[in-house]
Design an enzyme around this catalytic site. Structure first.
Site, PDB file in Angstrom:
ATOM      1  N   HIS A   1      -4.243   0.287  -5.182  1.00 24.30           N
ATOM      2  CA  HIS A   1      -3.563   1.387  -5.864  1.00 24.30           C
ATOM      3  C   HIS A   1      -4.186   1.701  -7.222  1.00 24.30           C
ATOM      4  O   HIS A   1      -4.608   0.836  -7.965  1.00 24.30           O
ATOM      5  CB  HIS A   1      -2.082   1.042  -6.059  1.00 24.30           C
ATOM      6  CG  HIS A   1      -1.861  -0.156  -6.954  1.00 24.30           C
ATOM      7  ND1 HIS A   1      -1.745  -0.059  -8.321  1.00 24.30           N
ATOM      8  CD2 HIS A   1      -1.757  -1.472  -6.653  1.00 24.30           C
ATOM      9  CE1 HIS A   1      -1.556  -1.256  -8.835  1.00 24.30           C
ATOM     10  NE2 HIS A   1      -1.570  -2.141  -7.850  1.00 24.30           N
ATOM     11  N   ASP A   2      -4.268   2.993  -7.512  1.00 21.22           N
ATOM     12  CA  ASP A   2      -4.652   3.516  -8.823  1.00 21.22           C
ATOM     13  C   ASP A   2      -6.095   3.208  -9.220  1.00 21.22           C
ATOM     14  O   ASP A   2      -6.463   3.346 -10.383  1.00 21.22           O
ATOM     15  CB  ASP A   2      -3.699   3.006  -9.919  1.00 21.22           C
ATOM     16  CG  ASP A   2      -2.249   3.360  -9.645  1.00 21.22           C
ATOM     17  OD1 ASP A   2      -1.916   4.555  -9.678  1.00 21.22           O
ATOM     18  OD2 ASP A   2      -1.446   2.442  -9.362  1.00 21.22           O
TER      19      ASP A   2
ATOM     20  N   GLY B   1      -5.782  -3.644  -8.052  1.00 19.80           N
ATOM     21  CA  GLY B   1      -5.277  -2.399  -8.610  1.00 19.80           C
ATOM     22  C   GLY B   1      -5.964  -1.980  -9.899  1.00 19.80           C
ATOM     23  O   GLY B   1      -6.357  -2.790 -10.728  1.00 19.80           O
TER      24      GLY B   1
END
Length: 257
Positions: free
Chosen positions: A121-122, A139
């Site tokens: 994520h991200d 992440g």
């Protein structure tokens, strides 16, 4: 050109597709998915909600895009996973969508993501990168343009990887890797400039020599900050040198030594 959608694929009626896409058997395209033109999805590809894809991408069997983040802080907020143009996403690659932290995961253009690698994520992946088999990004990792990251590399969350690097297969890093270098050995450390990569990308010899001198100064001092000041005092600050200085000065996790 009309889309070619296998009768054995599922495309949610709310998904938005451009033209000329090929969607093979057993693909699954969820609601809240937007894709451009001339993408090819071989069999068993999953585009989960939040996928935003450009054009000209090729996605191999088993890949799953915009998966639910593997982050216990994720509470179902609406986020996205943005894939650019002309990427090759190989078998069983997984790319998570964003969380409330940044709201999106980004993969740029013209990247090769090899089999079984994971982008959490991200993360933000630039353009023209090659990322090897089974490499895993935690992440909010950032990878700048033209990085080459070999197979089975493990990257800690929040790490920043500079452009034009070459990272040895099987490496692990919890620190930032500055641009233009080779990173390798165990534990991972600075192993010189990525000379072959720089020459292939058209860097002039005088530019390469200047980058080498900058790193000699940065690493010659016991304290990185002192090396940075020496570069500023003694060298011409070209765009390439400025990139190195900006990267090192902003390295919140510190750089490999």
């Amino acid at each position: 050109m009309a889309n070619q959608i296998s009768p054995m694929a599922y495309v949610h009626p709310d998904a938005k597709l451009g033209d000329g896409n090929v969607i093979g058997p057993f693909c699954y395209i969820d609601a809240d998915v937007v894709i451009g033109d001339n993408n090819t999805m071989q069999n068993s590809v999953t585009l989960n909600q939040g996928t935003r894809m450009g054009s000209g991408n090729e996605i191999m069997p088993g890949a799953s895009i915009s998966t639910k983040p593997q982050d216990l802080k994720f509470k179902g907020e609406v986020t996205t996973c943005q894939i650019g143009d002309n990427n090759s996403i190989r078998e069983n690659v997984t790319i998570s969508r964003g969380t409330f932290s940044k709201g999106t995961t980004i993969v740029g253009n013209n990247n090769l993501l090899m089999e079984n690698m994971h982008i959490a994520h991200d993360c933000v992946i630039g353009n023209n990168c090659i990322i090897g088999n089974s490499t895993k990004f935690a992440g909010e990792v950032v990878v700048d343009d033209c990085a080459i990251i070999s197979a089975e590399v493990l990257v800690h969350q929040f790490v920043h990887i500079g452009g034009y690097v070459m990272i040895q297969g099987g490496s692990r890093t919890s620190q930032d890797i500055p641009p233009y270098v080779i990173a390798g050995k165990e534990p991972i450390r600075f192993a010189g400039l990525n000379l072959i990569g720089l020459r292939r990308r058209g860097f002039a010899n005088e530019t390469i020599l200047a980058i080498r001198e900058a790193y000699n100064l940065i690493y010659s001092k016991g304290i990185i900050k002192e090396g940075i000041e020496e570069v500023k005092k003694t060298m011409e600050i070209t765009p390439e040198i400025q990139y190195v200085l900006d990267f090192v000065e902003k390295a919140e996790r510190g750089i490999i030594r």
